[in-house]
Design an enzyme around this catalytic site. Structure first.
Site, PDB file in Angstrom:
ATOM      1  N   GLY A  26       0.830  -1.204   0.000  1.00 58.79           N
ATOM      2  CA  GLY A  26       0.000   0.000   0.000  1.00 58.79           C
ATOM      3  C   GLY A  26       0.857   1.243   0.000  1.00 58.79           C
ATOM      4  N   ASN A  27       0.258   2.369   0.265  1.00 59.11           N
ATOM      5  CA  ASN A  27       1.017   3.625   0.371  1.00 59.11           C
ATOM      6  C   ASN A  27       0.333   4.564   1.362  1.00 59.11           C
ATOM      7  OD1 ASN A  27      -0.861   5.474  -1.168  1.00 59.11           O
ATOM      8  ND2 ASN A  27      -0.492   3.896  -2.721  1.00 59.11           N
ATOM      9  N   ARG A  28       0.936   5.719   1.590  1.00 53.50           N
ATOM     10  CA  ARG A  28       0.489   6.608   2.670  1.00 53.50           C
ATOM     11  C   ARG A  28      -0.627   7.570   2.295  1.00 53.50           C
ATOM     12  NH1 ARG A  28       4.432   5.857   6.531  1.00 53.50           N
ATOM     13  NH2 ARG A  28       6.518   5.461   5.688  1.00 53.50           N
ATOM     14  N   ALA A  94      -3.747   7.430  -5.411  1.00 50.97           N
ATOM     15  CA  ALA A  94      -2.367   6.944  -5.464  1.00 50.97           C
ATOM     16  C   ALA A  94      -2.428   5.437  -5.721  1.00 50.97           C
ATOM     17  CB  ALA A  94      -1.658   7.249  -4.152  1.00 50.97           C
TER      18      ALA A  94
END
Ligand code: CTP
Length: 216
Positions: A26-28, A94
Site C-alpha cells: 500500500g502507500n500513505r 495513489a
C-alpha cells in the site's frame, strides 16, 4: 451552482494490493485531497461518483456516490462503469504501480530464509481513460520529487490529459499525510496556474474553478 447537471468521476485514496490474506502493498495516501475535490464539486451542484480506496475518511455531501474499492483492478473496473456518462474525470488516487504477481491463499509463514516477492505492473487507469476519451475533460495528478514541470508535462502528454495537477511530495507540508498542498495546474498548451501553499479544501476550490473554465 455552475456544475448543475454535470457528472464528475473522481478517484481518491491509496490502493491495497494483496500479498496473502493478511498482508498487502500500500502507500500513505489518505484520500483527503480527492474527497475535498468531491465535496467542492458536489457543493457546486455536480453529481459525483467517488471511487475511494482504503481509508478511514468518508465524504459527507448527499450528491456524492461513494464506491469503496481495495485494489487497483477494482478501482479500474469501477471507473470504466462510470466513465462514458461523465463530463469530467479527475484521477487523484495513489494507485499502486506494481502488485504481487501471485496472491497466496494462506498466510506466509516465517522461516530463516530470505524471501523474494515478484511484482508485476498494474493497469494505469488514467492512461487507459486517456485512450478511451471522447467528450470528457480528463484531469490527472503528478506527485514528483524532482523536475516537477517536466515530469508533469510529460505525463499530461503521454496520458492524453486536458489538465494535470502537479505537486512536490512532502517538501513543504504538501502531499501525502498533510492537510495542505501547493499545486501547479498545467494545460495542454503549457499554460500554468501557480497556487500558494494552502489547505486542501482551498486547493479543491481552485481545481473546481480551473475545471469550470475548461469545460466551457
Ligand atoms: N494513475 C492511475 N493508475 C495507475 C497509476 C497512476 O490512474 N496505475 C494516475 C494517478 O491517479 C495520477 C497519475 O496517474 O493521476 C499519476 O500517476 P504516477 O504514478 O505519478 O505517474 P506514472 O506515470 O506512473 O509515473 P511515475 O510513477 O514514474 O512517476
Amino acid at each position: 451552482m455552475q456544475f448543475q447537471n454535470k457528472k464528475i468521476l473522481i478517484t481518491a485514496g491509496p490502493t491495497y494490493e494483496p500479498i496473502d490474506p493478511v498482508r498487502f502493498i500500500g502507500n500513505r495516501s489518505t484520500g483527503k485531497m480527492g474527497i475535498a475535490i468531491a465535496e467542492s464539486f458536489a457543493k457546486q451542484g455536480a453529481e459525483v461518483e467517488l471511487v475511494l480506496g482504503p481509508t478511514h475518511l468518508r465524504p459527507s455531501h448527499k450528491n456524492i456516490n461513494c464506491h469503496l474499492v481495495e485494489t487497483g483492478a477494482q478501482m479500474y473496473a469501477a471507473c470504466l462503469k462510470q466513465y462514458d456518462s461523465c463530463d469530467v474525470a479527475i484521477m487523484s488516487a495513489a494507485v499502486a504501480d506494481y502488485k504481487p504477481a501471485e496472491v497466496l491463499n494462506q498466510k506466509i509463514k516465517k522461516s530463516d530464509a530470505t524471501i523474494t516477492l515478484t511484482l508485476e505492473k498494474t493497469t494505469d487507469i488514467l492512461f487507459e481513460l486517456g485512450k478511451l476519451k471522447k467528450h470528457q475533460l480528463l484531469v490527472g495528478f503528478a506527485l514528483e520529487t524532482e523536475n516537477l514541470i517536466e515530469n508533469a508535462t510529460s505525463k499530461l502528454n503521454r496520458k492524453n490529459l486536458d489538465l494535470i495537477v502537479a505537486n512536490y511530495s512532502s517538501a513543504f507540508g504538501e502531499g501525502f499525510g498533510f492537510d495542505t498542498n501547493k499545486v501547479i495546474i498545467i494545460d495542454r498548451n503549457n499554460k500554468m496556474y501557480n497556487f500558494e501553499l494552502k489547505q486542501k479544501e482551498e486547493v479543491a476550490l481552485d481545481i473546481v474553478d480551473i475545471v469550470a473554465k475548461y469545460l466551457k
